[in-house]
Design an enzyme around this catalytic site. Structure first.
Site, mmCIF file in Angstrom:
data_model
loop_
_atom_site.group_PDB
_atom_site.id
_atom_site.type_symbol
_atom_site.label_atom_id
_atom_site.label_comp_id
_atom_site.label_asym_id
_atom_site.label_seq_id
_atom_site.Cartn_x
_atom_site.Cartn_y
_atom_site.Cartn_z
ATOM 1 N N ASP A 133 0.807 -1.221 0.000
ATOM 2 C CA ASP A 133 0.000 0.000 0.000
ATOM 3 C C ASP A 133 0.838 1.269 0.000
ATOM 4 O OD1 ASP A 133 0.949 -0.333 2.549
ATOM 5 O OD2 ASP A 133 -0.957 0.027 3.569
ATOM 6 N N GLU A 220 12.579 -2.815 12.607
ATOM 7 C CA GLU A 220 13.654 -2.587 11.640
ATOM 8 C C GLU A 220 15.045 -2.634 12.272
ATOM 9 O OE1 GLU A 220 9.901 -0.576 10.200
ATOM 10 O OE2 GLU A 220 11.037 -0.614 12.077
#
Length: 282
Positions: A133, A220
């Protein structure tokens, strides 16, 4: 598991986007995309597929959060005519439903099927985690990701409660991160804002865990630290100009449309929206 390899035979009269050359490198771009059923998933995947179909030397790994793959998604992948792998792995117990487990399974796939993914024409690769997205400029792949030698990092728009997150670069080195949320992370970067050379992935067994305290909940920095990377390994991209720098990836989450529902009935469940015979994931 589906592996598909097809030569791109399309020869448009005039390309809207020029297919970029590989800039002298022989690196395959491996894009990892977790996906799941929702009303806006098909249009999101269509948009991303249209972008990736303009990029040479790419392999798209799509991981379904479910027990089986979805024919409509497979059809989109087939129409891109680029190499892809489409697999299904339902989120395991203990993992948040945010694509972490699907990315983990993709990393395991890459490590166990490296030669099949690279093919005979590529000796190197770069791994990028691209959500379905986001909005991508083709140059993200051709100018940035393709050229990552160890760890590439760049700006991401509309993320982390701010207009843009970006590495702070001094004399070509990343000294900090221009972010509002948890800036003390060693790698304060959004998932869309980095790519890792394949050799780094293959030289470690790092995956996405069930949590990441070092990242304040964001995965991350844990992944990159577990891969043995340091700040000194970062190759910043897109910082060269003093002003009017361009952003090549935007964290544009598609909002769920406001669909008028049938009125609730005390004795019957609310029926799904009418699709008039068309396929919509409602």
């Amino acid at each position: 598991m589906v592996f598909q390899f097809t030569a791109d035979l399309r020869q448009p009269t005039y390309p809207v986007f020029k297919m970029a050359e590989n800039n002298g490198t022989n690196r395959m771009i491996i894009v990892v995309t977790p996906t799941y059923k929702r009303m806006t998933r098909i249009p999101d995947m269509l948009r991303m597929a249209n972008t990736l179909s303009h990029v040479k030397d790419i392999h798209w790994i799509v991981v379904e959060d479910g027990n089986k793959t979805v024919p409509a998604v497979k059809d989109i992948l087939e129409r891109t005519r680029i190499p892809y792998t489409y697999i299904a792995h339902k989120t395991a117990v203990g993992y948040p439903r945010r694509g972490w487990y699907q990315r983990t399974m993709a990393l395991k796939l890459i490590r166990s099927n490296t030669s099949q993914i690279l093919g005979s024409d590529h000796e190197e690769g770069v791994v990028y985690f691209g959500d379905d997205d986001n909005s991508y400029d083709i140059r993200l792949f051709t100018d940035y990701i393709r050229n990552v030698k160890t760890l590439g990092i760049w700006a991401v728009g509309l993320v982390g409660g701010t207009v843009v997150e970006a590495p702070k670069v001094v004399d070509g080195k990343v000294t900090a991160f221009n972010v509002k949320w948890n800036p003390k992370r060693r790698f304060a970067v959004d998932m869309a804002g980095f790519a890792v050379n394949l050799k780094v992935v293959l030289n470690s067994d790092a995956v996405f865990g069930t949590s990441c305290k070092r990242g304040g909940g964001a995965p991350e920095t844990c992944l990159l630290e577990d891969m043995g990377l340091e700040r000194e390994d970062i190759e910043p991209f897109g910082h060269e100009k003093e002003k009017d720098r361009e952003i090549f990836v935007w964290h544009t989450k598609t909002s769920t449309p406001n669909i008028v529902q049938a009125k609730k009935n005390a004795t019957k469940p609310v029926p799904p929206p009418e699709t008039f015979g068309y396929f919509v994931e409602v």
